[in-house]
Design a protein around this motif. Sequence first.
Motif, PDB file in Angstrom:
ATOM      1  N   LEU A 140       0.829  -1.211   0.000  1.00 37.16           N
ATOM      2  CA  LEU A 140       0.000   0.000   0.000  1.00 37.16           C
ATOM      3  C   LEU A 140       0.861   1.258   0.000  1.00 37.16           C
ATOM      4  O   LEU A 140       0.563   2.236  -0.685  1.00 37.16           O
ATOM      5  CB  LEU A 140      -0.926   0.009   1.221  1.00 37.16           C
ATOM      6  N   ASP A 141       1.938   1.233   0.790  1.00 28.47           N
ATOM      7  CA  ASP A 141       2.845   2.387   0.821  1.00 28.47           C
ATOM      8  C   ASP A 141       3.413   2.644  -0.571  1.00 28.47           C
ATOM      9  O   ASP A 141       3.518   3.802  -1.011  1.00 28.47           O
ATOM     10  CB  ASP A 141       3.993   2.127   1.808  1.00 28.47           C
ATOM     11  N   TYR A 142       3.772   1.584  -1.272  1.00 26.28           N
ATOM     12  CA  TYR A 142       4.305   1.728  -2.631  1.00 26.28           C
ATOM     13  C   TYR A 142       3.247   2.316  -3.557  1.00 26.28           C
ATOM     14  O   TYR A 142       3.528   3.223  -4.357  1.00 26.28           O
ATOM     15  CB  TYR A 142       4.775   0.362  -3.149  1.00 26.28           C
ATOM     16  N   MET A 143       2.019   1.827  -3.440  1.00 26.33           N
ATOM     17  CA  MET A 143       0.949   2.254  -4.343  1.00 26.33           C
ATOM     18  C   MET A 143       0.550   3.711  -4.135  1.00 26.33           C
ATOM     19  O   MET A 143       0.049   4.365  -5.043  1.00 26.33           O
ATOM     20  CB  MET A 143      -0.266   1.334  -4.186  1.00 26.33           C
ATOM     21  N   HIS A 144       0.773   4.232  -2.951  1.00 26.01           N
ATOM     22  CA  HIS A 144       0.487   5.644  -2.702  1.00 26.01           C
ATOM     23  C   HIS A 144       1.517   6.558  -3.385  1.00 26.01           C
ATOM     24  O   HIS A 144       1.271   7.750  -3.557  1.00 26.01           O
ATOM     25  CB  HIS A 144       0.452   5.925  -1.198  1.00 26.01           C
ATOM     26  N   LYS A 145       2.622   5.963  -3.781  1.00 24.58           N
ATOM     27  CA  LYS A 145       3.672   6.748  -4.448  1.00 24.58           C
ATOM     28  C   LYS A 145       3.720   6.511  -5.959  1.00 24.58           C
ATOM     29  O   LYS A 145       4.114   7.395  -6.712  1.00 24.58           O
ATOM     30  CB  LYS A 145       5.038   6.404  -3.849  1.00 24.58           C
ATOM     31  N   SER A 146       3.362   5.310  -6.390  1.00 24.86           N
ATOM     32  CA  SER A 146       3.483   4.955  -7.807  1.00 24.86           C
ATOM     33  C   SER A 146       2.233   4.239  -8.292  1.00 24.86           C
ATOM     34  O   SER A 146       1.617   3.467  -7.545  1.00 24.86           O
ATOM     35  CB  SER A 146       4.701   4.040  -8.035  1.00 24.86           C
ATOM     36  N   LYS A 147       1.885   4.471  -9.549  1.00 27.60           N
ATOM     37  CA  LYS A 147       0.699   3.850 -10.139  1.00 27.60           C
ATOM     38  C   LYS A 147       0.942   2.362 -10.391  1.00 27.60           C
ATOM     39  O   LYS A 147       1.981   1.970 -10.908  1.00 27.60           O
ATOM     40  CB  LYS A 147       0.355   4.549 -11.459  1.00 27.60           C
ATOM     41  N   VAL A 148      -0.042   1.548 -10.010  1.00 31.46           N
ATOM     42  CA  VAL A 148       0.020   0.102 -10.222  1.00 31.46           C
ATOM     43  C   VAL A 148      -1.280  -0.345 -10.876  1.00 31.46           C
ATOM     44  O   VAL A 148      -2.369  -0.096 -10.348  1.00 31.46           O
ATOM     45  CB  VAL A 148       0.237  -0.651  -8.891  1.00 31.46           C
ATOM     46  N   ASP A 149      -1.169  -0.993 -12.034  1.00 26.91           N
ATOM     47  CA  ASP A 149      -2.354  -1.506 -12.719  1.00 26.91           C
ATOM     48  C   ASP A 149      -2.771  -2.874 -12.210  1.00 26.91           C
ATOM     49  O   ASP A 149      -3.960  -3.202 -12.161  1.00 26.91           O
ATOM     50  CB  ASP A 149      -2.091  -1.638 -14.234  1.00 26.91           C
ATOM     51  N   LEU A 150      -1.766  -3.674 -11.833  1.00 30.34           N
ATOM     52  CA  LEU A 150      -2.020  -5.070 -11.494  1.00 30.34           C
ATOM     53  C   LEU A 150      -1.179  -5.470 -10.286  1.00 30.34           C
ATOM     54  O   LEU A 150      -0.009  -5.110 -10.186  1.00 30.34           O
ATOM     55  CB  LEU A 150      -1.663  -5.950 -12.706  1.00 30.34           C
ATOM     56  N   LEU A 151      -1.818  -6.228  -9.398  1.00 33.01           N
ATOM     57  CA  LEU A 151      -1.171  -6.637  -8.154  1.00 33.01           C
ATOM     58  C   LEU A 151      -1.226  -8.154  -8.053  1.00 33.01           C
ATOM     59  O   LEU A 151      -2.288  -8.757  -8.204  1.00 33.01           O
ATOM     60  CB  LEU A 151      -1.928  -6.004  -6.981  1.00 33.01           C
ATOM     61  N   PHE A 152      -0.058  -8.790  -7.826  1.00 38.11           N
ATOM     62  CA  PHE A 152      -0.014 -10.216  -7.495  1.00 38.11           C
ATOM     63  C   PHE A 152       0.277 -10.302  -6.005  1.00 38.11           C
ATOM     64  O   PHE A 152       1.349  -9.866  -5.559  1.00 38.11           O
ATOM     65  CB  PHE A 152       1.087 -10.928  -8.288  1.00 38.11           C
ATOM     66  N   ALA A 153      -0.643 -10.851  -5.222  1.00 33.26           N
ATOM     67  CA  ALA A 153      -0.497 -10.795  -3.768  1.00 33.26           C
ATOM     68  C   ALA A 153      -0.715 -12.150  -3.111  1.00 33.26           C
ATOM     69  O   ALA A 153      -1.711 -12.834  -3.374  1.00 33.26           O
ATOM     70  CB  ALA A 153      -1.477  -9.779  -3.188  1.00 33.26           C
ATOM     71  N   ASP A 154       0.221 -12.525  -2.234  1.00 32.06           N
ATOM     72  CA  ASP A 154       0.062 -13.725  -1.421  1.00 32.06           C
ATOM     73  C   ASP A 154      -1.066 -13.499  -0.415  1.00 32.06           C
ATOM     74  O   ASP A 154      -1.308 -12.365   0.030  1.00 32.06           O
ATOM     75  CB  ASP A 154       1.390 -14.006  -0.702  1.00 32.06           C
ATOM     76  N   LEU A 155      -1.754 -14.565  -0.031  1.00 32.80           N
ATOM     77  CA  LEU A 155      -2.866 -14.410   0.913  1.00 32.80           C
ATOM     78  C   LEU A 155      -2.421 -14.482   2.366  1.00 32.80           C
ATOM     79  O   LEU A 155      -3.059 -13.903   3.247  1.00 32.80           O
ATOM     80  CB  LEU A 155      -3.933 -15.485   0.651  1.00 32.80           C
ATOM     81  N   THR A 156      -1.325 -15.192   2.651  1.00 33.58           N
ATOM     82  CA  THR A 156      -0.871 -15.348   4.037  1.00 33.58           C
ATOM     83  C   THR A 156       0.460 -14.628   4.219  1.00 33.58           C
ATOM     84  O   THR A 156       1.512 -15.137   3.834  1.00 33.58           O
ATOM     85  CB  THR A 156      -0.717 -16.838   4.394  1.00 33.58           C
ATOM     86  N   MET A 157       0.376 -13.409   4.785  1.00 36.47           N
ATOM     87  CA  MET A 157       1.571 -12.593   5.005  1.00 36.47           C
ATOM     88  C   MET A 157       1.494 -11.940   6.383  1.00 36.47           C
ATOM     89  O   MET A 157       0.395 -11.734   6.910  1.00 36.47           O
ATOM     90  CB  MET A 157       1.672 -11.486   3.937  1.00 36.47           C
ATOM     91  N   PRO A 158       2.646 -11.619   6.973  1.00 31.60           N
ATOM     92  CA  PRO A 158       2.639 -10.888   8.247  1.00 31.60           C
ATOM     93  C   PRO A 158       2.262  -9.422   8.028  1.00 31.60           C
ATOM     94  O   PRO A 158       2.177  -8.956   6.892  1.00 31.60           O
ATOM     95  CB  PRO A 158       4.089 -11.024   8.720  1.00 31.60           C
ATOM     96  N   VAL A 159       2.036  -8.705   9.112  1.00 30.44           N
ATOM     97  CA  VAL A 159       1.714  -7.275   9.133  1.00 30.44           C
ATOM     98  C   VAL A 159       0.317  -7.018   8.554  1.00 30.44           C
ATOM     99  O   VAL A 159      -0.551  -6.456   9.212  1.00 30.44           O
ATOM    100  CB  VAL A 159       2.755  -6.414   8.379  1.00 30.44           C
ATOM    101  N   MET A 160       0.094  -7.394   7.301  1.00 32.13           N
ATOM    102  CA  MET A 160      -1.226  -7.267   6.672  1.00 32.13           C
ATOM    103  C   MET A 160      -1.412  -8.433   5.709  1.00 32.13           C
ATOM    104  O   MET A 160      -0.613  -8.615   4.786  1.00 32.13           O
ATOM    105  CB  MET A 160      -1.348  -5.933   5.915  1.00 32.13           C
ATOM    106  N   SER A 161      -2.443  -9.244   5.938  1.00 34.09           N
ATOM    107  CA  SER A 161      -2.669 -10.419   5.101  1.00 34.09           C
ATOM    108  C   SER A 161      -3.137 -10.012   3.700  1.00 34.09           C
ATOM    109  O   SER A 161      -3.528  -8.865   3.456  1.00 34.09           O
ATOM    110  CB  SER A 161      -3.726 -11.325   5.731  1.00 34.09           C
ATOM    111  N   GLY A 162      -3.124 -10.987   2.800  1.00 34.46           N
ATOM    112  CA  GLY A 162      -3.609 -10.730   1.457  1.00 34.46           C
ATOM    113  C   GLY A 162      -5.079 -10.349   1.433  1.00 34.46           C
ATOM    114  O   GLY A 162      -5.498  -9.503   0.635  1.00 34.46           O
TER     115      GLY A 162
END
Length: 363
Positions: free
Chosen positions: A41-63
Motif C-alpha cells: 500500500l505504501d508503494y501504491m500511494h507513491k506509484s501507479k500500479v495496474d495489477l497486483l499479485f499478492a500472497d494471501l498469508t503474510m505478516p503485518v497485513m494479510s492478502g
Amino acid sequence: MISTLIVDDEKLVRKGLISTMPWEKFHIQIVGEANNGQAALDYMHKSKVDLLFADLTMPVMSGFELIEAVRADFPETLIVVLTCHQDFDYIQKAMRLGAIDYIVKTQLEQESMDEVLSRIALRVSYEQSLRISSAAASGSLSATTGKGGEESRKEKEWPALKEQWLSLQWIHNDALFDKLCNYAFHSKEDPISQGIIASLEHCPVVFNDEELRCDLERLFALQSWPAVVRLLSKIRTNLRNNIERLPYFRDIVINVVHVLRYIHQTEDFMMNRDDLAARFGMSRGYFSQCFKNIVGKSYGEYLKELQIRKAKTLIRQTDFPIYWIAEKSGYKDEKYFSKLFRSRVGMNPMEYRKLCKGSESEL
C-alpha cells in the motif's frame, strides 16, 4: 505496458516469479515488489500500479486485508492472488473480496505460465477498455437538451451512450450513473429500457422479478426526463440488491452477464468453454463455478439448451435438411444431434418437423 507489483513475504517466491514468468510477452512490466500488504500500500500511494499479485498469508497485513484496502483506495487496480492452498472456499473468499484470478504456487509449471499470463492480460485489457469507453462517453455527454443541431448531435452520440448503459457499470458506479442521468436524452428508436433488458434478460438470477421488468418497460412511456431518472434510480437499487445477494464480487457477476449477452449475440453454438473464459479474462475452473452459480446451470447444459432451441426454430421455419440444421446448431455429427434432440424433445427432428407442419395446416 501493464505496471505490476509482486507482493509475497517469501523473497525466493518473489524473485522466482519475477525471473521466470514471461511478463514482457504479455506487455506486463514488474515495477516493484513488497514483502507484506502494508508495504504494498505504501508503494501504491507513491506509484501507479495496474495489477497486483499478492500472497494471501503474510505478516503485518494479510492478502485478504490488502485486497479490501486496495478495493477501497485504488479501485482501478486489479488483483491476482498467490496461494499454496487448493481449497476452493479459501480462494473464493479472495474472489468475493475483489480478486480477478488466482495462482496456486505449487502448481505453477513452465508450460502453464503462458496460459496464466495470457488469461490475466486479457482480463486487464477488458477492464481497461471498459474504463476508457466509459470516460470517452462520459466526457461527451451534455446536461442540457436543445433542438435542431443539438438534437442531431445527441443522436450521433447515442451509440456511445448506449454502450455505457449496456456496460452495467452504472449499477454500482455513482459518478457514472449521475453523468448518464444528467444527459437528458434517449433515442426513440432504441430506448434505454430495451438496451438494459437486452443485457439482463438471459440472467434470471439478476433479472428475476416481474416488478423489475415492468419498471424497465415503463421507462419508454414516460415523457418527463426527471421521471425517467427517478424510475432508473429505483431500478438501479433493485439490480444492486439482486447482485449483492450472490456470493461473488459484483464485477464477476456483471462479467458473467456480459458473457451471456455475447453468447446470444454471436450465436456461436460451437464455442468452447475455455475459449469463452479466456475471452472474458477468467480462469477455466473459476468461470465454470461462477457460471453455474450465477446462471443456475453449467455452461455445457446452458449451451445444449440454446443449441436445441436454435434447432427447433430452424426446423419449424425452414425446409433445410437435418444435417444442415445440425451443423448450424453446433453439431457436425447428424446422428449424435438426432439422438440428443430426441432425448430433449421426445421425438426425432423429422418427427418434430411433421408435427409442426401438421399444426400449421390446421390453422
